[in-house]
Design a protein around this motif. Structure first.
Motif, PDB file in Angstrom:
ATOM      1  N   ALA A 341       0.834  -1.207   0.000  1.00 33.66           N
ATOM      2  CA  ALA A 341       0.000   0.000   0.000  1.00 33.66           C
ATOM      3  C   ALA A 341       0.865   1.252   0.000  1.00 33.66           C
ATOM      4  O   ALA A 341       1.860   1.335   0.723  1.00 33.66           O
ATOM      5  CB  ALA A 341      -0.914  -0.011   1.223  1.00 33.66           C
ATOM      6  N   GLN A 342       0.518   2.185  -0.838  1.00 32.61           N
ATOM      7  CA  GLN A 342       1.212   3.473  -0.969  1.00 32.61           C
ATOM      8  C   GLN A 342       2.593   3.348  -1.616  1.00 32.61           C
ATOM      9  O   GLN A 342       3.328   4.325  -1.688  1.00 32.61           O
ATOM     10  CB  GLN A 342       1.358   4.178   0.394  1.00 32.61           C
ATOM     11  CG  GLN A 342       0.070   4.332   1.169  1.00 32.61           C
ATOM     12  CD  GLN A 342      -1.002   5.065   0.372  1.00 32.61           C
ATOM     13  OE1 GLN A 342      -0.744   6.125  -0.158  1.00 32.61           O
ATOM     14  NE2 GLN A 342      -2.188   4.490   0.294  1.00 32.61           N
ATOM     15  N   ASN A 364     -10.376  -5.381  -4.970  1.00 25.17           N
ATOM     16  CA  ASN A 364     -10.848  -6.176  -3.835  1.00 25.17           C
ATOM     17  C   ASN A 364     -11.462  -5.288  -2.757  1.00 25.17           C
ATOM     18  O   ASN A 364     -12.504  -5.608  -2.176  1.00 25.17           O
ATOM     19  CB  ASN A 364      -9.676  -6.981  -3.265  1.00 25.17           C
ATOM     20  CG  ASN A 364     -10.119  -8.245  -2.565  1.00 25.17           C
ATOM     21  OD1 ASN A 364     -11.175  -8.800  -2.844  1.00 25.17           O
ATOM     22  ND2 ASN A 364      -9.311  -8.707  -1.636  1.00 25.17           N
ATOM     23  N   HIS A 365     -10.838  -4.169  -2.493  1.00 27.81           N
ATOM     24  CA  HIS A 365     -11.373  -3.241  -1.489  1.00 27.81           C
ATOM     25  C   HIS A 365     -12.613  -2.517  -2.009  1.00 27.81           C
ATOM     26  O   HIS A 365     -13.535  -2.235  -1.237  1.00 27.81           O
ATOM     27  CB  HIS A 365     -10.299  -2.239  -1.070  1.00 27.81           C
ATOM     28  CG  HIS A 365      -9.323  -2.808  -0.091  1.00 27.81           C
ATOM     29  ND1 HIS A 365      -9.576  -2.867   1.253  1.00 27.81           N
ATOM     30  CD2 HIS A 365      -8.112  -3.368  -0.267  1.00 27.81           C
ATOM     31  CE1 HIS A 365      -8.555  -3.435   1.873  1.00 27.81           C
ATOM     32  NE2 HIS A 365      -7.651  -3.750   0.971  1.00 27.81           N
ATOM     33  N   LEU A 530     -10.619 -14.275   4.508  1.00 22.76           N
ATOM     34  CA  LEU A 530      -9.565 -14.843   3.675  1.00 22.76           C
ATOM     35  C   LEU A 530      -9.403 -14.150   2.335  1.00 22.76           C
ATOM     36  O   LEU A 530      -8.353 -14.245   1.712  1.00 22.76           O
ATOM     37  CB  LEU A 530      -9.837 -16.334   3.449  1.00 22.76           C
ATOM     38  CG  LEU A 530      -9.725 -17.235   4.680  1.00 22.76           C
ATOM     39  CD1 LEU A 530      -9.988 -18.690   4.291  1.00 22.76           C
ATOM     40  CD2 LEU A 530      -8.358 -17.102   5.324  1.00 22.76           C
ATOM     41  N   SER A 531     -10.413 -13.458   1.870  1.00 25.09           N
ATOM     42  CA  SER A 531     -10.302 -12.810   0.564  1.00 25.09           C
ATOM     43  C   SER A 531      -9.234 -11.720   0.550  1.00 25.09           C
ATOM     44  O   SER A 531      -8.772 -11.325  -0.527  1.00 25.09           O
ATOM     45  CB  SER A 531     -11.651 -12.228   0.142  1.00 25.09           C
ATOM     46  OG  SER A 531     -12.234 -11.473   1.176  1.00 25.09           O
ATOM     47  N   PHE A 532      -8.842 -11.226   1.713  1.00 22.64           N
ATOM     48  CA  PHE A 532      -7.791 -10.201   1.763  1.00 22.64           C
ATOM     49  C   PHE A 532      -6.420 -10.794   2.040  1.00 22.64           C
ATOM     50  O   PHE A 532      -5.424 -10.074   2.018  1.00 22.64           O
ATOM     51  CB  PHE A 532      -8.146  -9.123   2.793  1.00 22.64           C
ATOM     52  CG  PHE A 532      -9.269  -8.245   2.328  1.00 22.64           C
ATOM     53  CD1 PHE A 532      -9.022  -7.149   1.530  1.00 22.64           C
ATOM     54  CD2 PHE A 532     -10.581  -8.559   2.630  1.00 22.64           C
ATOM     55  CE1 PHE A 532     -10.056  -6.353   1.055  1.00 22.64           C
ATOM     56  CE2 PHE A 532     -11.628  -7.780   2.169  1.00 22.64           C
ATOM     57  CZ  PHE A 532     -11.369  -6.673   1.376  1.00 22.64           C
ATOM     58  N   THR A 541      -4.242  -3.585   4.736  1.00 20.30           N
ATOM     59  CA  THR A 541      -4.337  -2.494   3.771  1.00 20.30           C
ATOM     60  C   THR A 541      -5.567  -1.633   4.051  1.00 20.30           C
ATOM     61  O   THR A 541      -6.676  -2.138   4.181  1.00 20.30           O
ATOM     62  CB  THR A 541      -4.417  -3.045   2.341  1.00 20.30           C
ATOM     63  OG1 THR A 541      -3.240  -3.807   2.072  1.00 20.30           O
ATOM     64  CG2 THR A 541      -4.523  -1.917   1.330  1.00 20.30           C
ATOM     65  N   VAL A 542      -5.354  -0.349   4.135  1.00 17.48           N
ATOM     66  CA  VAL A 542      -6.445   0.603   4.355  1.00 17.48           C
ATOM     67  C   VAL A 542      -6.936   1.081   2.995  1.00 17.48           C
ATOM     68  O   VAL A 542      -6.136   1.532   2.174  1.00 17.48           O
ATOM     69  CB  VAL A 542      -5.966   1.801   5.205  1.00 17.48           C
ATOM     70  CG1 VAL A 542      -7.095   2.812   5.371  1.00 17.48           C
ATOM     71  CG2 VAL A 542      -5.450   1.328   6.552  1.00 17.48           C
TER      72      VAL A 542
END
Length: 879
Positions: A341-342, A364-365, A530-532, A541-542
């Motif tokens: 992330a970032q 996904n998010h 689990l998907s993340f 992850t934000v």
């Protein structure tokens, strides 16, 4: 000169003996009809026999005979050329197989410093534990025990003498010739003595590998009395002391496979002993390795390259520069690079972009109800706490703490040799002397590797992003261990002074540590949702504003791949979306978990039970996919049960809590697999499970279509993993490499393309569970891309305002060309939002999925768009 021709849409093919060039030729017409522009091929070069993936290359200068020939590749090129299609080739510059068919490596083992490949592989010939020998960690127990049990023997082949360990064959090093020939005492053995002398002479004459191999065969064939040779071999094999001396003369040292976790003198791929890395930073190695690949490119058989595991290379930037010099600026080149992330792709790299893992995370998010996601995390933590359970060996812990713990576990238990090598390098480079406490220095290096929040850094002057990550890493190190401050301060100083030889070497191991500690351990231990737990994504992850992410993507890497499934993803792309829909039904999920735990009487660890329930939900494919789910009676299909059992066994071993690859707890594993079998044949369980999955699917089907449409229209080049044009509910490899039934897909596409009007949507609804809607969407959107290539490759990304939070819309604009995408977001509330169009936008539109004409004077009503099909792609009517 070749012109730059990026793909408009790639299709990933996994080649192996079960899917060859012959099978690819058969499906090219189907892929072309679907709208694919580019075959994205797994490695096609000679690999270990039976390889299912091709990343274990044994010879980069020839096509793998198990998948085809160069002439077949030329035939494929003709078929692709007729359809204006291209070829993107996956290449593996970091490592090769530690295998008998890797003749370059075995030449090093046979001729040692005399081999032209002596410095080809990343071997530390000065390692104190191996005395100038290559470590060969292949034995099942210590060497002395193998010798004593007569498991290691001298052998003869038409190509020379060998050292044999069961089915594994190693060359006899020329340094042992004298010792063996000394055993000849009979004057009749003079021809054999001459044989050894001739072999040694040829080996030391600077002979090329090919010449050396052919000359060995000639010399061996010239010996008429083979009985003398066999008698000599028998003499060595029947004398344990003599065999021990022969083995001591080899240019390699046979050791137990597990010894490599504690001491090792070659760099591996991750912690895989069977993959040995290359010194790709050396110009000569670079030139030799890429010779055949460049020939394929010059001939026009390959139009683009995907670089595997670029973070394993010592200096990725220099490697890319050399690749550009060799292949030219018009070659489409991307790299496998996992961006946290970032984190962004280093701007100095002359690449078109990445293979797209970061895009998977973005989508996904987007397709998750964030409030429900937080509730699921809280429920998971409270569930384990209430049962006295743990997702950590040290008690309840946050995801971030578990990552640290598991990275530390991998470092200490499986990368101890690499860790020691880094410490020794500090002294070799004179960065440290006798005044530096060695134990504290080792701890500081270990802390840095564990605390680094990204896979690796790219040391060099003036990189602000690197500097910020280094500062954050040292802050975390100090919070964990103040007593190591003197050594931490020293390591910090090396970063400030840019001590590149050490730092670049250090960075070659932080990536493998993160991959093994996070992807291959933590992702099987922390099971909130689990998907993340996915390559490129993370439970930590934000979510960031999706529109902003896409604007940056279009500005920086517009030709990166947009991927939602790969050969490395942990679960199928549609199984992941179905799991995301749990965020809409948190209360019902909590109630079901309580009911299932009471009903099923698990007898296994709660964390594993929770993992199983989610895995059933993500992997169940229903009766529409043969052998993959519910059989229509009171139990699941035997094939699905077996697949889930195999997957769960792998998950347990990867998690390294209740079992592991190195020390499998087969008794516990059987409890888990028995539990799976029992509940999937339990009527009461299935009676509560299946209706719930149906409820999830009423939202997940739409979510999957959203995911597919965004992949096909957002900035980037859409990539489809083989077979995922229909629903994808696979588990991690090898499950996601199962055979794809292209006859079903081809017939379904033929049927869809031959229907129009109301009958089309009746057909799509009737074949919904088979994935007809996803195939239809893919076909229509890909052809839209092909019709407007510049619009989707180069067009601006414009966020569009909506009056509701459960609708997202954006436009792609290139000169006078427009496209508008409107999608629903996960929400139990009906869609009622308006999409506001910017000034200057066209007024009359056509929805490519429904063929409806829409008039939008400043705004379009989303609910009207979704009446016939749940997502919309609009193009101006007059284009």
């Amino acid at each position: 000169m070749k012109s730059y021709n990026p793909p408009t849409a790639t299709y990933r093919i996994q080649f192996h003996a079960g899917f060859t060039f012959k099978q690819l030729k058969e499906i090219i017409p189907y892929l072309h009809t679907l709208g694919i522009s580019t075959i994205y091929a797994s490695p096609i070069f000679k690999a270990t026999p039976g390889s299912q993936h091709g990343y274990d290359v044994t010879n980069p200068h020839m096509i793998n005979p198990e998948i085809g020939t160069i002439d077949e590749l030329r035939e494929i090129h003709q078929l692709l050329q007729q359809r204006d299609m291209t070829w993107l080739q996956d290449i593996v510059p970091n490592h090769m197989a530690f295998h008998a068919e890797n003749t370059r490596l075995y030449d090093v083992m046979e001729r040692g410093p005399l081999s032209p490949y002596y410095y080809y592989f990343d071997i530390d010939w000065h390692h104190p534990d191996f005395a100038g020998k290559l470590m060969a960690p292949v034995l099942g127990k210590p060497l002395a025990s193998c010798i004593g049990d007569h498991e290691i023997k001298l052998g003869i082949t038409p190509s020379g003498f060998t050292i044999n360990y069961y089915q594994q064959v190693f060359p006899l090093s020329v340094t042992a010739y004298e010792l063996i020939s000394d055993q000849l005492v009979d004057s009749d053995a003079l021809p054999v003595t001459k044989l050894f002398a001739s072999l040694y002479q040829r080996a030391t004459a600077g002979t090329s590998l090919d010449d050396w191999t052919s000359q060995k065969r000639e010399l061996m064939a010239a010996v008429k009395d083979l009985g003398i040779l066999q008698a000599l071999v028998d003499k060595v094999n029947n004398n344990t002391e003599l065999l021990t001396k022969v083995l001591a003369r080899q240019d390699y040292q046979l050791t137990c496979w597990s010894d490599a976790d504690k001491a090792i003198n070659y760099r591996r791929f991750f912690t895989v002993n069977e993959l040995i890395t290359l010194r790709m930073e050396t110009q000569e190695v670079f030139n030799e390795y890429h010779t055949f690949l460049h020939t394929l490119y010059r001939e026009g058989l390959v139009q683009g390259l995907r670089i595997d595991h670029i973070d394993g290379l010592q200096d990725p930037e220099t490697y890319i520069e050399r690749l550009r010099q060799l292949f030219g600026r018009n070659c489409y080149i991307i790299a496998e690079k996992i961006l946290e992330a970032q984190e962004s792709l280093p701007y100095k790299w002359a690449l078109q972009g990445t293979s797209g893992y970061e895009f998977l995370s973005f989508v996904n998010h987007l397709i998750t109800y964030q409030k429900g996601l937080l509730e699921l995390k809280e429920f998971y933590d409270s569930l384990l706490a209430s049962e006295g359970g743990s997702n950590s060996s040290s008690g309840m812990a946050s995801y971030e703490d578990i990552v640290l713990e598991k990275k530390r576990l991998i470092l200490e238990r499986h990368m101890g040799g690499e860790w020691e090598n880094l410490v020794r390098l500090c002294y070799t480079l004179k960065l440290a002397d006798a005044r530096v406490n060695r134990d504290l220095l080792k701890e500081a290096i270990g802390l840095f590797m564990v605390c680094l929040p990204v896979y690796r850094l790219y040391p060099g002057p003036g990189d602000t992003a690197v500097d910020e990550l280094v500062v954050a890493t040292f802050a975390r190190m100090r919070s964990l261990n103040r007593s190591a401050e003197p050594a931490i301060l020293l390591l910090e100083q090396w970063w400030e002074e840019n001590k590149l030889p050490f730092l670049m070497r250090l960075m070659q191991f932080t990536g493998p540590l993160t991959a093994k500690g996070v992807e291959d351990t933590t992702f099987y231990v922390y099971n909130a949702l689990l998907s993340f737990n996915e390559v490129g994504d993370s439970p930590a992850t934000v979510p960031v504003n999706f529109h902003q992410l896409m604007i940056v993507r279009q500005q920086q890497t517009p030709h990166s791949l947009n991927t939602t499934a790969t050969h490395d993803t942990k679960r199928g792309e549609d199984g992941r979306i179905r799991l995301n829909m749990l965020s809409l039904f948190t209360e019902e999920w909590k109630e079901l978990i309580g009911k299932w735990r009471e009903m099923n009487q698990p007898g296994i660890k709660l964390n594993d039970e929770y993992f199983i329930y989610q895995s059933i939900i993500s992997g169940y494919a229903g009766s529409g996919n043969s052998g993959s789910g519910y059989s229509g009676s009171s139990e699941m299909s035997p094939e699905f049960i077996e697949r889930l059992q195999q997957y769960m066994t792998k998950a347990l071993r990867e998690g390294k809590v209740n079992s592991s690859w190195s020390s499998p707890d087969e008794e516990y594993e059987k409890k888990v697999t028995d539990f799976i079998s029992r509940i999937l044949q339990s009527g009461p369980f299935l009676e509560t499970l299946l209706p719930f999955i149906e409820k999830l699917d009423s939202y997940a089907y739409v979510g999957s279509l959203v995911q597919t449409l965004v992949k096909l229209t957002a900035p980037g080049i859409p990539d489809t993993y083989q077979g995922t044009e229909l629903w994808d509910y696979s588990f991690v490899d090898p499950d996601n490499r199962r055979a794809v039934d292209y006859s079903v897909r081809s017939q379904l596409l033929k049927d869809i393309s031959g229907i129009s009007g109301p009958a089309l949507f009746e057909y799509l609804e009737a074949h919904k569970k088979q994935g007809a809607e996803k195939l239809y969407l893919t076909w229509k959107a890909l052809h839209c891309r092909k019709h407007y290539p510049n619009l989707f490759l180069e067009g601006d990304y414009l966020p569009l305002q909506t009056s509701g939070t459960n609708v997202l819309a954006y436009a792609r604009v290139y000169k006078q060309e427009w496209a508008v995408v409107v999608i629903p977001l996960p929400d139990q509330q009906p869609v009622t939002a308006s999409v506001l169009l910017p000034t200057g936008a066209p007024v009359r539109w056509k929805n490519i999925f429904t063929e409806e004409e829409i008039e939008g004077k400043g705004a379009i009503e989303a609910d009207l768009l979704f009446k016939k099909f749940p997502v919309a792609l609009l193009i101006p009517e007059n284009i």
